[in-house]
Design a protein around this motif. Structure first.
Motif, mmCIF file in Angstrom:
data_model
loop_
_atom_site.group_PDB
_atom_site.id
_atom_site.type_symbol
_atom_site.label_atom_id
_atom_site.label_comp_id
_atom_site.label_asym_id
_atom_site.label_seq_id
_atom_site.Cartn_x
_atom_site.Cartn_y
_atom_site.Cartn_z
ATOM 1 N N UNK A 99 0.850 -1.194 0.000
ATOM 2 C CA UNK A 99 0.000 0.000 0.000
ATOM 3 C C UNK A 99 0.883 1.240 0.000
ATOM 4 N N UNK A 100 1.872 1.191 0.855
ATOM 5 C CA UNK A 100 2.758 2.343 0.980
ATOM 6 C C UNK A 100 3.471 2.617 -0.332
ATOM 7 N N UNK A 101 3.760 1.562 -1.107
ATOM 8 C CA UNK A 101 4.479 1.762 -2.373
ATOM 9 C C UNK A 101 3.589 2.409 -3.416
ATOM 10 N N UNK A 102 2.284 2.554 -3.094
ATOM 11 C CA UNK A 102 1.369 3.258 -3.987
ATOM 12 C C UNK A 102 0.760 2.350 -5.065
ATOM 13 N N UNK A 103 0.918 1.037 -4.910
ATOM 14 C CA UNK A 103 0.337 0.088 -5.862
ATOM 15 C C UNK A 103 -1.167 0.339 -5.964
ATOM 16 N N UNK A 104 -1.657 0.554 -7.194
ATOM 17 C CA UNK A 104 -3.036 0.995 -7.357
ATOM 18 C C UNK A 104 -4.025 -0.048 -6.860
ATOM 19 N N UNK A 105 -3.811 -1.322 -7.197
ATOM 20 C CA UNK A 105 -4.728 -2.380 -6.782
ATOM 21 C C UNK A 105 -4.839 -2.407 -5.258
ATOM 22 N N UNK A 106 -3.669 -2.350 -4.625
ATOM 23 C CA UNK A 106 -3.653 -2.415 -3.171
ATOM 24 C C UNK A 106 -4.407 -1.246 -2.574
ATOM 25 N N UNK A 107 -4.133 -0.064 -3.100
ATOM 26 C CA UNK A 107 -4.791 1.127 -2.570
ATOM 27 C C UNK A 107 -6.302 1.020 -2.756
ATOM 28 N N UNK A 108 -6.711 0.528 -3.902
ATOM 29 C CA UNK A 108 -8.152 0.381 -4.158
ATOM 30 C C UNK A 108 -8.778 -0.598 -3.170
ATOM 31 N N UNK A 109 -8.067 -1.691 -2.890
ATOM 32 C CA UNK A 109 -8.606 -2.688 -1.949
ATOM 33 C C UNK A 109 -8.831 -2.073 -0.574
ATOM 34 N N UNK A 110 -7.855 -1.315 -0.166
ATOM 35 C CA UNK A 110 -7.998 -0.664 1.136
ATOM 36 C C UNK A 110 -9.193 0.267 1.106
ATOM 37 N N UNK A 111 -9.339 0.970 -0.013
ATOM 38 C CA UNK A 111 -10.469 1.873 -0.140
ATOM 39 C C UNK A 111 -11.785 1.110 -0.054
ATOM 40 N N UNK A 112 -11.828 -0.049 -0.663
ATOM 41 C CA UNK A 112 -13.077 -0.790 -0.713
ATOM 42 C C UNK A 112 -13.426 -1.413 0.641
ATOM 43 N N UNK A 113 -12.395 -1.983 1.295
ATOM 44 C CA UNK A 113 -12.708 -2.738 2.525
ATOM 45 C C UNK A 113 -12.444 -1.940 3.811
ATOM 46 N N UNK A 114 -11.900 -0.765 3.621
ATOM 47 C CA UNK A 114 -11.745 0.101 4.807
ATOM 48 C C UNK A 114 -10.627 -0.324 5.737
ATOM 49 N N UNK A 115 -9.860 -1.320 5.408
ATOM 50 C CA UNK A 115 -8.757 -1.731 6.285
ATOM 51 C C UNK A 115 -7.727 -2.483 5.460
ATOM 52 N N UNK A 116 -6.491 -2.397 5.848
ATOM 53 C CA UNK A 116 -5.457 -3.165 5.158
ATOM 54 C C UNK A 116 -5.419 -4.556 5.757
ATOM 55 N N UNK A 117 -5.022 -5.506 4.957
ATOM 56 C CA UNK A 117 -4.868 -6.858 5.493
ATOM 57 C C UNK A 117 -3.723 -6.851 6.501
ATOM 58 N N UNK A 118 -3.899 -7.572 7.634
ATOM 59 C CA UNK A 118 -2.777 -7.620 8.583
ATOM 60 C C UNK A 118 -1.609 -8.398 8.008
ATOM 61 N N UNK A 119 -0.420 -8.061 8.484
ATOM 62 C CA UNK A 119 0.751 -8.833 8.077
ATOM 63 C C UNK A 119 0.732 -10.153 8.825
ATOM 64 N N UNK A 120 0.796 -11.266 8.124
ATOM 65 C CA UNK A 120 0.583 -12.571 8.772
ATOM 66 C C UNK A 120 1.874 -13.193 9.247
ATOM 67 N N UNK A 121 2.984 -12.644 8.803
ATOM 68 C CA UNK A 121 4.267 -13.186 9.247
ATOM 69 C C UNK A 121 4.555 -14.550 8.648
ATOM 70 N N UNK A 122 4.188 -14.752 7.373
ATOM 71 C CA UNK A 122 4.441 -16.053 6.736
ATOM 72 C C UNK A 122 5.820 -16.064 6.097
#
Ligand code: SF4
Ligand code: SF4
Lengths: 306, 508
Positions: A99-122
């Protein structure tokens, strides 16, 4: 008058004394008002679909379905057809970075779901397994359905909002010994002081996530805490009832002014106590007082008349 | 009976010329480091005067030493008890400030060489050793009121004059009648030290084998309670290292057989050092004696090193014969116990100081007459004028008693009778203008025999180096083994003496 850090002139000591209490009071205030949010981190390879399935069930199923419709996050059926593996790897490994890198898909997802996916540590291998598993689930991506429409798989018993509130604040313990929500989260409607600042604010969580909120504890952060001590269905129902009823509005800012008032009052009380307890302290160097003639012993009426 | 040995000291005040050589010797060896600029482990004060730090004797301000709790019959620190320590742990309210010592300074000598050419001579301005800034007005120094200099304020505010009459005060200020003497001070290495009791970190200790009081530079946590707790203000806080420091009685010198530097360098040869044996079981009793009996109680705790019972008890405690022998030769034992001439400074602080002073006779009996400085002539009209001088003296007996006997004038008077008897005895021998009857009368009054008077004269006026400084064999190894039988004394050989083996983490 000069002062040095070791044997401060008495005046400096008095100022320091007052200063110390002010610092303590202001510090307390700041702690109460500051709400930091933690950030995590992770790293990116090969994997088996069966291992991927285990990972999915343990870490992803709380928020995602495969062919079951939107939950907290999107339905993942056919996701490997939608996004290339490279993007998926980056996203799963460190969503926040993408998201921070400005990737459009990622930013849109955050916009749609209102939250970023947590980092899962995989690990990179685990990420690869997970993608391999997602790849096997195939099928076309389903069209979105409204968030509220999705309910947990098993029907919960009827919940009691009051009990839910008590469970949330810790007034009542969880049967299996999990910590109360309040220790990490806060929510409107639980008093002026609010709760913890480690996790997100729950005030609008129900309007965002709907009933799915109660499955949220299966995220990477919550799992180590509640995995060993799961909530019982009754507790889930009670909490859900609480989330649904109590926090409709935002937390009022009046409470913060009350807090500031209390802090100032508390500081004044502390200063009062300090000046009472240490009222005998030396406030000026003995030499300075002697030269001015204000030492108690310089009271000539005390002397024997010759 | 729990006999221990103590390196103890006597200063003969009649001999002190106020030259400060002792102070300089100490300063150059121990306190020329950063953070210690303002410290004078040895200082020489003019009395009457307020001393260093200002009015250190005023315990109403500084809360040093012990007080006897009349009700409970207990000895309490004047500063505070356990709970007080806890309440004030981050904030000791009774510390002297740097203004009470003085702000140390040096001079900007470089300016004398680098100043640009101009109409005036360049000067070396004073620079603060704490802030590094120029100091335009120097308001205090380590001996600011030296020789009654400065202003009458200092002499007039001597705490020992607090009960003085207006007449006594006027006398001290009067020109041609003014009078003063010197009081050199170091840490008294007390038997019942206030500094040790006040330290919340347990960093201060008294060495069992020689009584030297030391501050562990490792354990000190900068609470600074010792500075208040010591009524003599003889512990100091090093602002650079964050540790307290104090006189160590030059123990590294003692351990190699030399007297402390201030003793060794003393121009007036006023200083005596030697071992005394004391009974540790009597410390509490002595510290709790009623004010007028404090001196006697402390004298009683010091034991006769010739008494077979004392010797046996000393041996039982592991004191080697070499030390017992040193105690028998000790000039301190003679001055303090055998002759009863030397008195502790401010026994009223109840720390049982182990540095003793022979009070000065000069200021008591001398006067200005016909423009000349005279001592009272004993020969002219018998003993009467001389003895009367005691009560008419310009520094009153009350003043001396306030300094040396917790207000008991009889004790000071006895000492003066002895000092005068020795003079009359010697005058009878050398000048021969006193009759034998008068000499006998004086000796009888003082309770001295002729040979004692002779011995006092000899140790006062003509002592050799070996007679003044009877430094006992320190035998640290024996002492360590007596205390810790399992420890090989050699392992202690390289351990820290004074200062740090590792720099403290926190340093300014
Ligand atoms: S004079 Fe020395 S031993 Fe006595 S209390 Fe002060 S610092 Fe301690
Ligand atoms: S060196 Fe001796 S004579 Fe000189 S001031 Fe010190 S104690 Fe007195």
């Amino acid at each position: 008058m000069h002062t040095i850090p070791c044997i401060d002139s008495a005046q400096a000591r008095r100022v320091l004394g007052l200063g110390a209490f002010t610092v303590v009071a202001v510090g307390l205030l700041l702690i109460l008002l500051t709400i930091p949010t933690p950030v995590g981190a992770a790293s990116p390879a090969q994997g088996s679909a069966t291992e991927g399935q285990t990972i999915f069930e343990a870490k992803c199923a709380g928020c995602h379905t495969i062919g079951g419709g939107k939950l907290v996050g999107p339905d993942l059926q056919g996701v490997t057809g939608l996004r290339d593996a490279d993007w998926l790897t980056k996203w799963i490994t460190d969503p926040a970075a993408l998201v921070a890198s400005g990737d459009q898909t990622a930013v849109d997802l955050v916009g749609e779901f209102g939250t970023t996916m947590p980092t899962l540590g995989l690990s990179p291998d685990e990420v690869a397994s997970l993608i391999a598993y997602l790849d096997t689930t195939g099928g076309p991506a389903p069209s979105g359905s409204p968030t509220a429409s999705t309910a947990p798989a098993e029907p919960l018993p009827p919940g009691d909002a009051q009990r839910g509130r008590e469970l949330y604040t810790g007034a009542m313990r969880f049967t299996n010994g999990g910590p109360p929500c309040l220790s990490c989260h806060t929510i409107a409607g639980i008093g002026a002081l609010g709760g913890g600042a480690m996790g997100p604010d729950h005030t609008d969580v129900y309007s965002r996530l709907g009933d799915a909120v109660i499955t949220f504890p299966q995220t990477g952060t919550m799992l180590p805490i509640f995995g060993p001590d799961p909530l019982t269905p009754q507790e889930q129902a009670d909490l859900l009832a609480f989330f649904r009823t109590a926090p409709v509005a935002e937390r009022s800012f009046e409470a913060i002014w009350v807090l500031i008032g209390l802090a100032v009052l508390g500081a004044l009380v502390l200063i009062g106590i300090a000046s009472l307890v240490w009222r005998n302290r030396a406030t000026e160097p003995v030499r300075v007082r002697m030269l001015r003639g204000t030492l108690p012993s310089q009271n000539h009426t005390k002397r024997t008349e010759g | 009976m729990d006999i221990r040995s103590h390196v103890s000291m006597v200063f003969h005040l009649d001999k002190c010329i106020g030259c400060h050589t002792c102070t300089v010797a100490c300063k150059n060896i121990w306190t020329d480091r950063k953070g210690t600029e303002y410290m004078y482990w040895n200082n020489v004060e003019t009395k009457p005067g307020t001393g260093y730090p200002t009015r250190w004797e005023d315990q109403e301000q500084y809360r040093g030493g012990w007080v006897l709790d009349e009700k409970g019959g207990k000895l309490k620190l004047r500063l505070q008890g356990k709970w007080g320590t806890l309440a004030n742990i981050f904030y000791n309210p009774y510390l002297p400030s740097i203004d009470d010592y003085f702000e140390p300074w040096t001079y900007d000598y470089q300016n004398l060489f680098t100043a640009p050419e101009g109409d005036d001579q360049p000067t070396a301005r004073a620079v603060s050793q704490i802030t590094g800034r120029y100091m335009d007005t120097i308001e205090a120094g380590p001996n600011w009121d030296d020789d009654l200099g400065g202003s009458p304020v200092y002499a007039d505010n001597d705490p020992n004059l607090d009960g003085a009459t207006e007449e006594e005060r006027r006398q001290i200020a009067e020109i041609d009648r003014t009078v003063f003497f010197y009081l050199p001070r170091i840490c008294n290495h007390c038997l019942n030290p206030g500094c040790v009791a006040a330290c919340p970190a347990g960093a201060i200790y008294k060495r069992a084998e020689d009584g030297i009081v030391l501050i562990s530079q490792d354990k000190c946590r900068a609470w600074r309670m010792c500075i208040s707790g010591c009524p003599y203000k003889k512990t100091y806080f090093n602002w650079s290292t964050g540790k307290s420091e104090k006189c160590i009685l030059c123990y590294p010198r003692l351990e190699s057989g030399q007297p402390p530097a201030c003793f060794h360098s003393c121009v007036g040869r006023i200083r005596y050092i030697g071992l005394v044996l004391y009974d540790a079981d009597m410390i509490q009793e002595a510290a709790m004696a009623p004010s007028d009996q404090l001196v006697d109680a402390q004298r009683a705790a010091i034991q006769d090193p010739f008494d077979p019972m004392v010797i046996a008890a000393a041996r039982r405690n592991g004191i080697p014969d070499s030390k017992i022998q040193a105690a028998q030769n000790s000039p301190v034992y003679k001055f303090v116990k055998r002759w009863g001439l030397a008195l502790p400074l401010h026994p009223d602080f109840r720390t049982l100081p182990m540095l003793f002073y022979v009070p000065p006779l000069g200021p008591v009996t001398s006067k200005m007459e016909n423009g000349a400085y005279e001592t009272v002539d004993a020969g002219a009209e018998g003993l009467a004028p001389m003895l009367a001088a005691l009560d008419k003296s310009r520094v009153s007996l009350r003043y001396m008693a306030s300094l040396f006997s917790a207000g008991n004038e009889d004790i000071v008077r006895e000492v003066y009778y002895k000092l005068m008897a020795v003079r009359i005895y010697m005058r009878g021998k050398t000048v021969q203008d006193v009759t034998q009857a008068e000499v006998d009368e004086a000796l009888a009054l003082a309770g001295l025999s002729g040979s004692e008077a002779e011995a006092i004269f000899r140790l006062t006026s003509l002592p050799t180096y070996e007679e003044r400084f009877v430094v006992p064999p320190m035998e640290r190894e024996t002492a360590i083994q007596a205390q810790f039988p399992d420890i090989d004394p050699l392992t202690r050989k390289a351990s820290t003496g004074f200062g740090f083996r590792e720099d403290p983490a926190r340093r300014w």
